[in-house]
Design a protein around this motif. Sequence first.
Motif, PDB file in Angstrom:
ATOM      1  N   VAL A 170      31.670 -19.429  58.668  1.00  0.00           N
ATOM      2  CA  VAL A 170      32.782 -19.930  58.678  1.00  0.00           C
ATOM      3  C   VAL A 170      33.361 -20.732  60.026  1.00  0.00           C
ATOM      4  O   VAL A 170      33.458 -21.099  60.100  1.00  0.00           O
ATOM      5  N   GLN A 196      32.442 -23.588  50.767  1.00  0.00           N
ATOM      6  CA  GLN A 196      30.505 -22.881  50.818  1.00  0.00           C
ATOM      7  C   GLN A 196      30.180 -21.888  49.912  1.00  0.00           C
ATOM      8  O   GLN A 196      29.155 -22.477  49.101  1.00  0.00           O
ATOM      9  N   GLU A 197      30.774 -21.015  48.954  1.00  0.00           N
ATOM     10  CA  GLU A 197      30.740 -19.732  47.165  1.00  0.00           C
ATOM     11  C   GLU A 197      30.513 -21.890  46.401  1.00  0.00           C
ATOM     12  O   GLU A 197      30.317 -21.169  45.859  1.00  0.00           O
ATOM     13  N   ALA A 217      37.446 -22.544  54.129  1.00  0.00           N
ATOM     14  CA  ALA A 217      35.789 -22.536  54.291  1.00  0.00           C
ATOM     15  C   ALA A 217      35.301 -21.555  53.523  1.00  0.00           C
ATOM     16  O   ALA A 217      33.849 -22.017  52.722  1.00  0.00           O
ATOM     17  N   ILE A 218      35.501 -20.761  53.500  1.00  0.00           N
ATOM     18  CA  ILE A 218      34.341 -18.989  52.819  1.00  0.00           C
ATOM     19  C   ILE A 218      34.622 -20.380  51.148  1.00  0.00           C
ATOM     20  O   ILE A 218      33.379 -20.354  50.625  1.00  0.00           O
ATOM     21  N   TYR A 232      31.103 -14.561  56.878  1.00  0.00           N
ATOM     22  CA  TYR A 232      30.504 -15.170  55.969  1.00  0.00           C
ATOM     23  C   TYR A 232      30.345 -17.062  56.385  1.00  0.00           C
ATOM     24  O   TYR A 232      30.674 -17.485  56.057  1.00  0.00           O
ATOM     25  N   ASP A 270      29.432 -27.608  50.739  1.00  0.00           N
ATOM     26  CA  ASP A 270      28.937 -27.181  52.293  1.00  0.00           C
ATOM     27  C   ASP A 270      29.516 -27.993  53.398  1.00  0.00           C
ATOM     28  O   ASP A 270      28.838 -28.151  54.468  1.00  0.00           O
ATOM     29  N   ASP A 271      29.457 -29.553  52.875  1.00  0.00           N
ATOM     30  CA  ASP A 271      29.273 -31.379  53.891  1.00  0.00           C
ATOM     31  C   ASP A 271      30.812 -30.155  54.285  1.00  0.00           C
ATOM     32  O   ASP A 271      32.191 -31.244  53.928  1.00  0.00           O
ATOM     33  N   ARG A 300      32.120 -23.553  61.947  1.00  0.00           N
ATOM     34  CA  ARG A 300      31.892 -24.740  61.067  1.00  0.00           C
ATOM     35  C   ARG A 300      33.135 -24.816  61.766  1.00  0.00           C
ATOM     36  O   ARG A 300      33.987 -25.833  61.071  1.00  0.00           O
ATOM     37  N   GLY A 306      29.105 -23.927  46.749  1.00  0.00           N
ATOM     38  CA  GLY A 306      28.264 -24.551  46.910  1.00  0.00           C
ATOM     39  C   GLY A 306      28.360 -27.156  47.297  1.00  0.00           C
ATOM     40  O   GLY A 306      28.012 -27.291  47.110  1.00  0.00           O
TER      41      GLY A 306
END
Length: 486
Positions: free
Chosen positions: A96, A26-27, A22-23, A94, A31-32, A99, A29
Amino acid sequence: MAAEAPLRFAVIGAGMSGILAAIKLQEAGLDDFTIYEKAERLGGTWRENTYPGIGCDVPSHLYSYSFAPNPEWSHRFSPGDEIQAYFEGVASRYGVEGRIRYGEEVSRCVFERGRWRLETKSGLRDEADVVIAATGVLHHPNLPGIAGLDRFEGALFHSARWDHGVRLDGRRVGIIGTGSTAVQIVSALVDRVAGLSLFQRTAQWIMPQENPVYSDAEKSGFRQHPEQMRQLHGDLSKLFAQGFSNAVVDAGSPQMQMIEDACRANLESSVRDPVLREKLRPSYRAACKRLIISPDFYQAIQKPNAQLVIEGIDRVEGGGVRTRDGRLHELDVLVLATGFRVDRFVRPMHVVGQRGQQLDERWSKRPDAYLSISVPGFPNFFMLNGPNGPVGNFSLIEVAELQMAYILQLVEQLRSGRCRMLSPREESTTRFEADREEAARRTVWSTGCRSWYLDDRGIPAVWPWTFDRFREEMARPKLEAWTLEG
Ligand code: NAP
Protein backbone atom coordinates in the motif's frame (compact mmCIF):
# COMPACT_ATOMS: atom_id res chain seq x y z
CA MET A 1 -31.72 -4.07 -7.67
CA ALA A 2 -28.82 -2.32 -9.43
CA ALA A 3 -25.88 -4.24 -10.82
CA GLU A 4 -22.66 -4.54 -8.85
CA ALA A 5 -21.00 -1.13 -8.99
CA PRO A 6 -17.23 -0.57 -9.04
CA LEU A 7 -16.46 1.72 -6.14
CA ARG A 8 -13.70 4.25 -5.79
CA PHE A 9 -12.31 5.10 -2.35
CA ALA A 10 -10.28 7.99 -0.95
CA VAL A 11 -8.44 7.32 2.28
CA ILE A 12 -7.33 10.47 4.08
CA GLY A 13 -4.21 10.06 6.19
CA ALA A 14 -1.43 7.48 6.07
CA GLY A 15 -1.06 6.84 9.77
CA MET A 16 -1.90 3.63 11.58
CA SER A 17 -5.62 3.78 10.60
CA GLY A 18 -5.11 4.86 6.98
CA ILE A 19 -2.62 2.06 6.32
CA LEU A 20 -5.04 -0.38 7.91
CA ALA A 21 -7.93 0.91 5.75
CA ALA A 22 -5.88 0.47 2.59
CA ILE A 23 -4.80 -3.07 3.47
CA LYS A 24 -8.36 -4.08 4.30
CA LEU A 25 -9.80 -2.51 1.13
CA GLN A 26 -7.23 -4.38 -0.92
CA GLU A 27 -8.00 -7.60 0.90
CA ALA A 28 -11.71 -7.14 0.15
CA GLY A 29 -10.94 -6.72 -3.56
CA LEU A 30 -11.81 -3.02 -3.42
CA ASP A 31 -8.72 -2.04 -5.28
CA ASP A 32 -9.59 1.38 -6.61
CA PHE A 33 -8.29 3.70 -3.92
CA THR A 34 -5.76 6.42 -3.20
CA ILE A 35 -4.37 7.40 0.17
CA TYR A 36 -3.82 11.13 0.60
CA GLU A 37 -1.15 12.11 3.07
CA LYS A 38 -0.24 15.71 3.81
CA ALA A 39 3.29 14.94 4.97
CA GLU A 40 6.18 13.41 3.05
CA ARG A 41 6.23 10.28 5.15
CA LEU A 42 3.64 7.85 6.54
CA GLY A 43 3.26 7.02 10.23
CA GLY A 44 0.95 9.70 11.67
CA THR A 45 1.55 10.17 15.35
CA TRP A 46 4.76 8.09 15.21
CA ARG A 47 6.15 10.26 12.45
CA GLU A 48 5.31 13.47 14.27
CA ASN A 49 6.32 12.55 17.81
CA THR A 50 10.04 11.97 18.05
CA TYR A 51 10.70 13.38 21.51
CA PRO A 52 13.37 11.69 23.66
CA GLY A 53 11.93 8.70 25.48
CA ILE A 54 8.93 8.25 23.18
CA GLY A 55 7.37 4.84 23.38
CA CYS A 56 3.98 3.27 23.51
CA ASP A 57 2.60 2.22 26.87
CA VAL A 58 0.35 -0.38 25.23
CA PRO A 59 2.36 -3.64 25.01
CA SER A 60 3.96 -3.94 21.57
CA HIS A 61 2.48 -7.36 20.83
CA LEU A 62 -0.94 -5.78 21.33
CA TYR A 63 -0.05 -2.50 19.65
CA SER A 64 0.44 -4.34 16.33
CA TYR A 65 -2.06 -5.15 13.60
CA SER A 66 -3.63 -8.51 14.44
CA PHE A 67 -2.75 -9.75 10.94
CA ALA A 68 0.87 -8.53 11.03
CA PRO A 69 2.56 -9.71 14.21
CA ASN A 70 6.13 -8.61 14.64
CA PRO A 71 8.69 -11.02 16.17
CA GLU A 72 11.33 -8.27 16.33
CA TRP A 73 9.82 -6.02 19.03
CA SER A 74 12.73 -5.18 21.31
CA HIS A 75 10.77 -4.49 24.50
CA ARG A 76 7.44 -5.22 26.08
CA PHE A 77 6.76 -1.51 25.41
CA SER A 78 8.88 -0.63 22.38
CA PRO A 79 10.25 2.82 21.50
CA GLY A 80 8.67 5.15 18.95
CA ASP A 81 11.25 4.70 16.16
CA GLU A 82 10.62 0.94 16.16
CA ILE A 83 6.88 1.56 15.90
CA GLN A 84 7.42 3.98 13.02
CA ALA A 85 9.62 1.37 11.27
CA TYR A 86 6.94 -1.27 11.89
CA PHE A 87 4.26 0.81 10.08
CA GLU A 88 6.65 1.56 7.21
CA GLY A 89 7.49 -2.14 6.93
CA VAL A 90 3.84 -3.25 6.95
CA ALA A 91 2.82 -0.59 4.40
CA SER A 92 5.53 -1.71 2.05
CA ARG A 93 4.99 -5.46 2.60
CA TYR A 94 1.27 -5.17 1.93
CA GLY A 95 1.84 -3.10 -1.19
CA VAL A 96 0.00 0.00 0.00
CA GLU A 97 3.05 2.28 0.29
CA GLY A 98 2.94 2.92 -3.45
CA ARG A 99 -0.71 3.98 -3.23
CA ILE A 100 0.06 7.01 -1.05
CA ARG A 101 0.05 10.50 -2.57
CA TYR A 102 2.47 12.30 -0.28
CA GLY A 103 2.48 16.04 0.26
CA GLU A 104 -1.23 16.27 -0.59
CA GLU A 105 -3.39 17.68 2.16
CA VAL A 106 -7.09 17.27 1.38
CA SER A 107 -8.58 20.70 2.04
CA ARG A 108 -12.10 20.23 0.63
CA CYS A 109 -14.38 17.27 0.45
CA VAL A 110 -17.77 18.03 -1.08
CA PHE A 111 -20.64 15.61 -1.74
CA GLU A 112 -22.13 16.43 -5.15
CA ARG A 113 -24.36 14.38 -7.41
CA GLY A 114 -23.80 11.23 -5.39
CA ARG A 115 -20.01 11.37 -5.15
CA TRP A 116 -17.36 12.96 -3.01
CA ARG A 117 -15.25 15.58 -4.78
CA LEU A 118 -11.93 16.10 -3.11
CA GLU A 119 -9.44 18.89 -3.54
CA THR A 120 -6.00 19.13 -2.02
CA LYS A 121 -4.14 22.27 -0.99
CA SER A 122 -1.96 21.99 -4.07
CA GLY A 123 -5.04 21.97 -6.31
CA LEU A 124 -5.15 18.24 -7.09
CA ARG A 125 -8.70 16.95 -7.60
CA ASP A 126 -10.23 13.52 -7.27
CA GLU A 127 -13.64 11.90 -7.00
CA ALA A 128 -14.64 8.99 -4.84
CA ASP A 129 -17.76 7.04 -3.92
CA VAL A 130 -16.53 6.50 -0.40
CA VAL A 131 -14.25 8.53 1.86
CA ILE A 132 -12.44 6.98 4.79
CA ALA A 133 -11.08 9.70 7.05
CA ALA A 134 -8.18 8.38 9.08
CA THR A 135 -6.92 11.74 10.25
CA GLY A 136 -6.01 10.92 13.86
CA VAL A 137 -7.03 12.21 17.27
CA LEU A 138 -3.96 13.56 19.07
CA HIS A 139 -2.76 15.57 16.18
CA HIS A 140 -3.05 19.34 16.53
CA PRO A 141 -0.64 20.63 19.21
CA ASN A 142 -2.24 22.59 22.02
CA LEU A 143 -0.18 25.71 22.54
CA PRO A 144 -0.84 27.10 26.00
CA GLY A 145 -1.93 30.70 26.43
CA ILE A 146 0.95 31.50 28.76
CA ALA A 147 2.09 35.13 28.60
CA GLY A 148 5.50 35.83 27.16
CA LEU A 149 6.10 32.58 25.26
CA ASP A 150 7.30 34.60 22.28
CA ARG A 151 9.86 36.43 24.44
CA PHE A 152 11.82 33.34 25.44
CA GLU A 153 15.41 33.70 24.23
CA GLY A 154 16.31 30.01 24.39
CA ALA A 155 14.90 27.18 22.27
CA LEU A 156 11.18 26.57 22.64
CA PHE A 157 9.04 23.92 20.95
CA HIS A 158 6.02 21.66 21.44
CA SER A 159 6.72 18.00 22.24
CA ALA A 160 5.21 16.93 18.90
CA ARG A 161 7.50 19.35 17.02
CA TRP A 162 10.76 18.32 18.66
CA ASP A 163 13.71 20.33 17.36
CA HIS A 164 16.52 17.79 17.12
CA GLY A 165 18.95 20.56 16.18
CA VAL A 166 18.85 21.87 19.74
CA ARG A 167 21.59 20.62 22.05
CA LEU A 168 20.28 19.26 25.33
CA ASP A 169 23.30 17.73 27.00
CA GLY A 170 24.54 19.78 29.90
CA ARG A 171 21.83 22.44 29.53
CA ARG A 172 18.94 23.70 31.66
CA VAL A 173 15.69 22.27 30.32
CA GLY A 174 12.16 23.15 31.40
CA ILE A 175 9.14 21.00 30.62
CA ILE A 176 5.58 22.30 30.95
CA GLY A 177 3.00 19.57 31.55
CA THR A 178 2.80 16.26 33.36
CA GLY A 179 0.95 14.05 30.86
CA SER A 180 2.17 10.76 29.38
CA THR A 181 4.43 12.71 27.03
CA ALA A 182 6.14 14.84 29.69
CA VAL A 183 6.70 11.84 31.94
CA GLN A 184 8.49 9.94 29.17
CA ILE A 185 10.62 13.02 28.37
CA VAL A 186 11.60 13.52 32.01
CA SER A 187 12.82 9.94 32.39
CA ALA A 188 14.78 10.12 29.13
CA LEU A 189 16.42 13.51 29.72
CA VAL A 190 17.22 13.72 33.38
CA ASP A 191 20.63 12.06 33.11
CA ARG A 192 21.64 14.15 30.12
CA VAL A 193 20.86 17.67 31.21
CA ALA A 194 22.42 20.00 33.78
CA GLY A 195 19.05 20.86 35.27
CA LEU A 196 15.52 19.72 34.62
CA SER A 197 12.52 21.75 35.81
CA LEU A 198 9.14 20.12 35.50
CA PHE A 199 6.28 22.63 35.68
CA GLN A 200 3.35 20.73 37.13
CA ARG A 201 -0.16 22.19 37.11
CA THR A 202 -1.78 18.94 38.22
CA ALA A 203 -0.16 15.94 39.88
CA GLN A 204 -0.61 12.58 38.15
CA TRP A 205 -1.19 9.03 39.28
CA ILE A 206 1.60 6.82 37.99
CA MET A 207 1.11 3.14 37.38
CA PRO A 208 4.44 1.31 37.70
CA GLN A 209 5.23 -1.06 34.89
CA GLU A 210 8.51 -2.75 34.11
CA ASN A 211 9.70 -2.74 30.52
CA PRO A 212 11.81 -5.87 29.96
CA VAL A 213 13.61 -6.56 26.69
CA TYR A 214 12.72 -9.57 24.55
CA SER A 215 15.75 -11.87 24.45
CA ASP A 216 17.15 -13.26 21.19
CA ALA A 217 15.75 -16.66 22.17
CA GLU A 218 12.26 -15.20 22.64
CA LYS A 219 12.41 -13.37 19.31
CA SER A 220 13.63 -16.49 17.55
CA GLY A 221 10.74 -18.42 19.16
CA PHE A 222 8.29 -15.81 17.80
CA ARG A 223 9.87 -16.08 14.34
CA GLN A 224 9.60 -19.85 14.27
CA HIS A 225 6.18 -20.04 15.88
CA PRO A 226 4.12 -17.04 14.79
CA GLU A 227 1.10 -18.63 16.47
CA GLN A 228 2.76 -17.70 19.79
CA MET A 229 2.43 -14.03 18.85
CA ARG A 230 -1.19 -14.43 17.84
CA GLN A 231 -1.83 -16.11 21.19
CA LEU A 232 -0.03 -13.30 22.99
CA HIS A 233 -2.03 -10.66 21.08
CA GLY A 234 -5.27 -12.38 22.07
CA ASP A 235 -4.22 -12.80 25.70
CA LEU A 236 -3.08 -9.18 26.02
CA SER A 237 -6.26 -7.96 24.42
CA LYS A 238 -8.35 -9.91 26.93
CA LEU A 239 -6.19 -8.79 29.82
CA PHE A 240 -6.48 -5.16 28.76
CA ALA A 241 -10.24 -5.34 28.32
CA GLN A 242 -10.87 -7.11 31.62
CA GLY A 243 -8.19 -5.48 33.72
CA PHE A 244 -8.47 -1.96 32.52
CA SER A 245 -10.83 -0.96 29.72
CA ASN A 246 -13.89 -2.42 31.41
CA ALA A 247 -12.85 -1.00 34.80
CA VAL A 248 -12.62 2.66 33.83
CA VAL A 249 -16.25 2.75 32.74
CA ASP A 250 -17.33 1.56 36.17
CA ALA A 251 -15.84 3.97 38.69
CA GLY A 252 -16.91 1.76 41.61
CA SER A 253 -15.51 -1.51 40.30
CA PRO A 254 -13.01 -3.60 42.32
CA GLN A 255 -10.57 -3.52 39.37
CA MET A 256 -10.65 0.28 39.48
CA GLN A 257 -9.83 0.12 43.18
CA MET A 258 -6.91 -2.22 42.44
CA ILE A 259 -5.51 0.23 39.90
CA GLU A 260 -5.79 3.07 42.41
CA ASP A 261 -4.16 0.98 45.15
CA ALA A 262 -1.25 0.10 42.86
CA CYS A 263 -0.70 3.77 41.99
CA ARG A 264 -0.87 4.84 45.65
CA ALA A 265 1.57 2.11 46.70
CA ASN A 266 3.92 3.25 43.94
CA LEU A 267 3.86 6.82 45.24
CA GLU A 268 4.31 5.80 48.88
CA SER A 269 7.13 3.36 48.24
CA SER A 270 9.04 5.24 45.55
CA VAL A 271 9.19 8.83 46.79
CA ARG A 272 11.34 9.24 49.90
CA ASP A 273 11.02 12.95 50.66
CA PRO A 274 7.59 13.52 52.29
CA VAL A 275 7.36 17.09 50.96
CA LEU A 276 8.00 15.99 47.38
CA ARG A 277 5.64 13.05 47.89
CA GLU A 278 2.79 15.40 48.82
CA LYS A 279 3.53 17.62 45.83
CA LEU A 280 3.23 14.55 43.62
CA ARG A 281 0.03 13.29 45.26
CA PRO A 282 -3.04 13.79 43.07
CA SER A 283 -6.28 14.98 44.63
CA TYR A 284 -8.58 13.03 42.32
CA ARG A 285 -9.18 9.39 41.50
CA ALA A 286 -6.66 7.29 39.58
CA ALA A 287 -7.48 6.99 35.86
CA CYS A 288 -9.75 10.07 36.00
CA LYS A 289 -7.09 11.67 33.83
CA ARG A 290 -5.41 9.37 31.34
CA LEU A 291 -3.41 6.97 33.49
CA ILE A 292 0.34 7.42 33.22
CA ILE A 293 2.39 4.28 32.94
CA SER A 294 6.05 4.54 33.83
CA PRO A 295 8.70 2.32 35.38
CA ASP A 296 10.92 5.20 36.47
CA PHE A 297 9.30 8.64 36.57
CA TYR A 298 9.47 8.88 40.38
CA GLN A 299 13.13 7.85 40.31
CA ALA A 300 13.86 10.49 37.66
CA ILE A 301 12.14 13.36 39.45
CA GLN A 302 14.11 12.56 42.62
CA LYS A 303 17.51 13.01 40.92
CA PRO A 304 19.50 15.92 42.36
CA ASN A 305 19.38 17.92 39.11
CA ALA A 306 15.58 17.57 38.81
CA GLN A 307 13.11 20.02 40.24
CA LEU A 308 9.34 19.75 40.50
CA VAL A 309 7.80 23.21 40.26
CA ILE A 310 4.23 23.48 41.48
CA GLU A 311 4.00 27.21 42.13
CA GLY A 312 2.15 27.95 38.90
CA ILE A 313 3.49 29.81 35.89
CA ASP A 314 3.03 33.54 35.86
CA ARG A 315 4.80 34.22 32.55
CA VAL A 316 7.69 33.28 30.35
CA GLU A 317 10.53 35.78 30.10
CA GLY A 318 13.65 35.97 27.94
CA GLY A 319 15.68 34.02 30.48
CA GLY A 320 13.18 31.43 31.65
CA VAL A 321 9.88 30.86 33.42
CA ARG A 322 8.68 33.19 36.17
CA THR A 323 6.42 31.43 38.66
CA ARG A 324 3.70 33.07 40.74
CA ASP A 325 5.94 33.17 43.80
CA GLY A 326 8.11 35.65 41.86
CA ARG A 327 10.98 33.24 41.22
CA LEU A 328 12.67 33.07 37.81
CA HIS A 329 13.59 29.54 36.70
CA GLU A 330 16.45 30.14 34.29
CA LEU A 331 16.36 27.89 31.25
CA ASP A 332 18.11 27.25 27.94
CA VAL A 333 15.37 25.06 26.48
CA LEU A 334 11.62 25.07 27.15
CA VAL A 335 9.45 22.16 26.02
CA LEU A 336 5.68 22.52 25.80
CA ALA A 337 4.39 19.03 26.61
CA THR A 338 0.94 20.57 26.73
CA GLY A 339 -1.06 18.05 24.76
CA PHE A 340 -3.34 18.38 21.78
CA ARG A 341 -6.55 20.00 20.60
CA VAL A 342 -8.60 16.84 20.58
CA ASP A 343 -11.89 18.10 19.16
CA ARG A 344 -10.57 18.76 15.66
CA PHE A 345 -10.75 15.30 14.04
CA VAL A 346 -11.06 15.71 10.25
CA ARG A 347 -10.85 19.49 10.52
CA PRO A 348 -9.48 21.87 9.18
CA MET A 349 -10.65 19.94 6.09
CA HIS A 350 -13.83 21.61 4.80
CA VAL A 351 -16.47 18.89 4.48
CA VAL A 352 -19.81 19.58 2.80
CA GLY A 353 -22.45 16.87 2.81
CA GLN A 354 -25.89 16.42 1.27
CA ARG A 355 -27.95 19.59 0.76
CA GLY A 356 -24.91 21.76 1.39
CA GLN A 357 -24.66 20.84 5.05
CA GLN A 358 -21.26 21.82 6.46
CA LEU A 359 -19.50 19.60 8.97
CA ASP A 360 -17.96 22.68 10.58
CA GLU A 361 -21.41 24.06 11.26
CA ARG A 362 -22.74 20.79 12.61
CA TRP A 363 -19.72 20.47 14.85
CA SER A 364 -19.59 24.13 15.88
CA LYS A 365 -20.29 23.22 19.51
CA ARG A 366 -18.64 19.81 19.60
CA PRO A 367 -18.17 16.87 17.23
CA ASP A 368 -20.69 14.04 17.14
CA ALA A 369 -21.02 10.87 15.07
CA TYR A 370 -23.10 7.72 15.15
CA LEU A 371 -20.95 5.10 16.90
CA SER A 372 -18.06 7.50 16.27
CA ILE A 373 -18.05 6.30 12.63
CA SER A 374 -20.32 8.51 10.55
CA VAL A 375 -22.48 11.65 10.59
CA PRO A 376 -26.09 12.02 9.34
CA GLY A 377 -26.24 13.85 6.02
CA PHE A 378 -22.69 12.89 5.06
CA PRO A 379 -23.25 9.69 3.07
CA ASN A 380 -20.44 7.21 2.49
CA PHE A 381 -18.13 9.25 4.72
CA PHE A 382 -16.61 7.07 7.42
CA MET A 383 -14.13 7.87 10.15
CA LEU A 384 -11.60 5.68 11.91
CA ASN A 385 -10.92 6.74 15.49
CA GLY A 386 -13.51 9.48 15.06
CA PRO A 387 -15.31 11.51 17.76
CA ASN A 388 -16.40 9.97 21.08
CA GLY A 389 -14.77 6.59 20.45
CA PRO A 390 -12.76 4.36 22.76
CA VAL A 391 -9.60 6.32 23.53
CA GLY A 392 -7.18 6.41 26.42
CA ASN A 393 -5.28 3.40 27.67
CA PHE A 394 -6.66 1.26 24.83
CA SER A 395 -4.93 -0.11 21.76
CA LEU A 396 -6.21 2.27 19.09
CA ILE A 397 -5.11 -0.34 16.53
CA GLU A 398 -7.64 -2.79 17.88
CA VAL A 399 -10.28 -0.06 17.84
CA ALA A 400 -9.52 0.83 14.21
CA GLU A 401 -9.55 -2.83 13.13
CA LEU A 402 -13.01 -3.35 14.60
CA GLN A 403 -14.27 -0.11 13.05
CA MET A 404 -12.85 -0.99 9.64
CA ALA A 405 -14.53 -4.41 9.69
CA TYR A 406 -17.82 -2.63 10.50
CA ILE A 407 -17.32 -0.08 7.69
CA LEU A 408 -16.60 -2.87 5.19
CA GLN A 409 -19.93 -4.45 6.02
CA LEU A 410 -21.64 -1.14 5.23
CA VAL A 411 -19.62 -0.83 2.04
CA GLU A 412 -20.94 -4.25 1.07
CA GLN A 413 -24.40 -2.65 0.83
CA LEU A 414 -22.97 -0.27 -1.77
CA ARG A 415 -20.93 -2.87 -3.58
CA SER A 416 -23.86 -5.25 -3.91
CA GLY A 417 -25.93 -2.46 -5.41
CA ARG A 418 -28.48 -2.47 -2.60
CA CYS A 419 -28.03 1.27 -2.29
CA ARG A 420 -25.70 4.02 -3.45
CA MET A 421 -25.66 6.16 -0.35
CA LEU A 422 -25.49 5.25 3.28
CA SER A 423 -25.55 7.52 6.29
CA PRO A 424 -26.72 7.13 9.86
CA ARG A 425 -30.23 8.30 10.68
CA GLU A 426 -30.45 11.53 12.66
CA GLU A 427 -32.64 9.77 15.29
CA SER A 428 -30.08 6.95 15.72
CA THR A 429 -27.33 9.50 16.23
CA THR A 430 -29.34 11.59 18.70
CA ARG A 431 -30.29 8.48 20.69
CA PHE A 432 -26.73 7.14 20.63
CA GLU A 433 -25.36 10.48 21.84
CA ALA A 434 -27.97 10.76 24.63
CA ASP A 435 -27.23 7.22 25.87
CA ARG A 436 -23.52 7.81 25.54
CA GLU A 437 -23.60 11.02 27.55
CA GLU A 438 -25.66 9.44 30.29
CA ALA A 439 -23.27 6.47 30.59
CA ALA A 440 -20.24 8.79 30.39
CA ARG A 441 -21.33 10.51 33.61
CA ARG A 442 -20.83 7.21 35.47
CA THR A 443 -17.28 6.60 34.30
CA VAL A 444 -14.10 7.30 36.23
CA TRP A 445 -13.39 10.19 33.83
CA SER A 446 -16.34 12.02 35.40
CA THR A 447 -15.14 11.79 38.98
CA GLY A 448 -13.71 15.27 39.28
CA CYS A 449 -10.57 16.20 37.40
CA ARG A 450 -9.59 18.22 34.34
CA SER A 451 -8.56 16.12 31.34
CA TRP A 452 -8.57 16.07 27.59
CA TYR A 453 -11.36 13.49 27.69
CA LEU A 454 -13.88 16.12 28.77
CA ASP A 455 -15.87 18.15 26.27
CA ASP A 456 -16.85 21.82 26.65
CA ARG A 457 -19.64 20.78 29.08
CA GLY A 458 -17.35 18.58 31.17
CA ILE A 459 -18.82 15.34 29.79
CA PRO A 460 -16.27 12.70 28.74
CA ALA A 461 -16.17 12.66 24.94
CA VAL A 462 -15.40 8.96 24.78
CA TRP A 463 -16.96 5.53 24.47
CA PRO A 464 -18.37 5.05 27.99
CA TRP A 465 -19.19 1.36 27.91
CA THR A 466 -17.03 -1.74 28.13
CA PHE A 467 -14.66 -2.73 25.39
CA ASP A 468 -16.65 -5.95 25.02
CA ARG A 469 -19.72 -3.89 24.22
CA PHE A 470 -17.76 -1.96 21.62
CA ARG A 471 -16.62 -5.23 20.07
CA GLU A 472 -20.23 -6.50 19.96
CA GLU A 473 -21.52 -3.25 18.48
CA MET A 474 -18.87 -3.31 15.76
CA ALA A 475 -19.49 -6.96 14.90
CA ARG A 476 -22.52 -6.22 12.71
CA PRO A 477 -24.15 -2.94 11.67
CA LYS A 478 -27.81 -2.53 12.64
CA LEU A 479 -29.02 -1.38 9.26
CA GLU A 480 -32.24 0.00 10.71
CA ALA A 481 -30.09 2.76 12.24
CA TRP A 482 -28.93 3.82 8.77
CA THR A 483 -30.56 5.50 5.80
CA LEU A 484 -29.95 3.58 2.59
CA GLU A 485 -30.66 5.68 -0.50
CA GLY A 486 -30.41 5.41 -4.29
P1 NAP B 1 -1.89 15.74 28.01
O1 NAP B 1 -2.13 14.45 28.63
O2 NAP B 1 -3.04 16.51 27.48
O3 NAP B 1 -1.07 16.61 29.04
C1 NAP B 1 -0.86 17.99 28.84
C2 NAP B 1 -0.18 18.54 30.06
O4 NAP B 1 0.06 19.93 29.84
C3 NAP B 1 -1.05 18.45 31.32
O5 NAP B 1 -0.22 18.13 32.39
C4 NAP B 1 -1.62 19.85 31.46
O6 NAP B 1 -1.90 20.21 32.78
C5 NAP B 1 -0.45 20.66 30.95
N1 NAP B 1 -0.87 21.97 30.47
C6 NAP B 1 -1.66 22.26 29.40
N2 NAP B 1 -1.83 23.59 29.30
C7 NAP B 1 -1.14 24.15 30.32
C8 NAP B 1 -0.95 25.48 30.75
N3 NAP B 1 -1.51 26.50 30.10
N4 NAP B 1 -0.19 25.69 31.85
C9 NAP B 1 0.37 24.65 32.51
N5 NAP B 1 0.22 23.35 32.16
C10 NAP B 1 -0.53 23.12 31.06
O7 NAP B 1 -0.84 15.64 26.76
P2 NAP B 1 0.26 14.53 26.46
O8 NAP B 1 1.10 14.26 27.62
O9 NAP B 1 0.91 14.94 25.19
O10 NAP B 1 -0.59 13.25 26.21
C11 NAP B 1 -1.72 13.28 25.37
C12 NAP B 1 -2.18 11.88 25.14
O11 NAP B 1 -1.32 11.27 24.19
C13 NAP B 1 -2.11 10.96 26.32
O12 NAP B 1 -3.13 11.14 27.23
C14 NAP B 1 -2.13 9.62 25.64
O13 NAP B 1 -3.44 9.27 25.26
C15 NAP B 1 -1.28 9.90 24.41
N6 NAP B 1 0.09 9.48 24.67
C16 NAP B 1 0.29 8.16 24.74
C17 NAP B 1 1.54 7.69 24.99
C18 NAP B 1 1.72 6.22 25.06
O14 NAP B 1 2.72 5.79 25.56
N7 NAP B 1 0.77 5.43 24.54
C19 NAP B 1 2.60 8.57 25.20
C20 NAP B 1 2.36 9.92 25.12
C21 NAP B 1 1.10 10.37 24.85
P3 NAP B 1 -3.28 19.74 33.49
O15 NAP B 1 -3.10 18.29 33.77
O16 NAP B 1 -3.34 20.57 34.70
O17 NAP B 1 -4.38 20.01 32.53
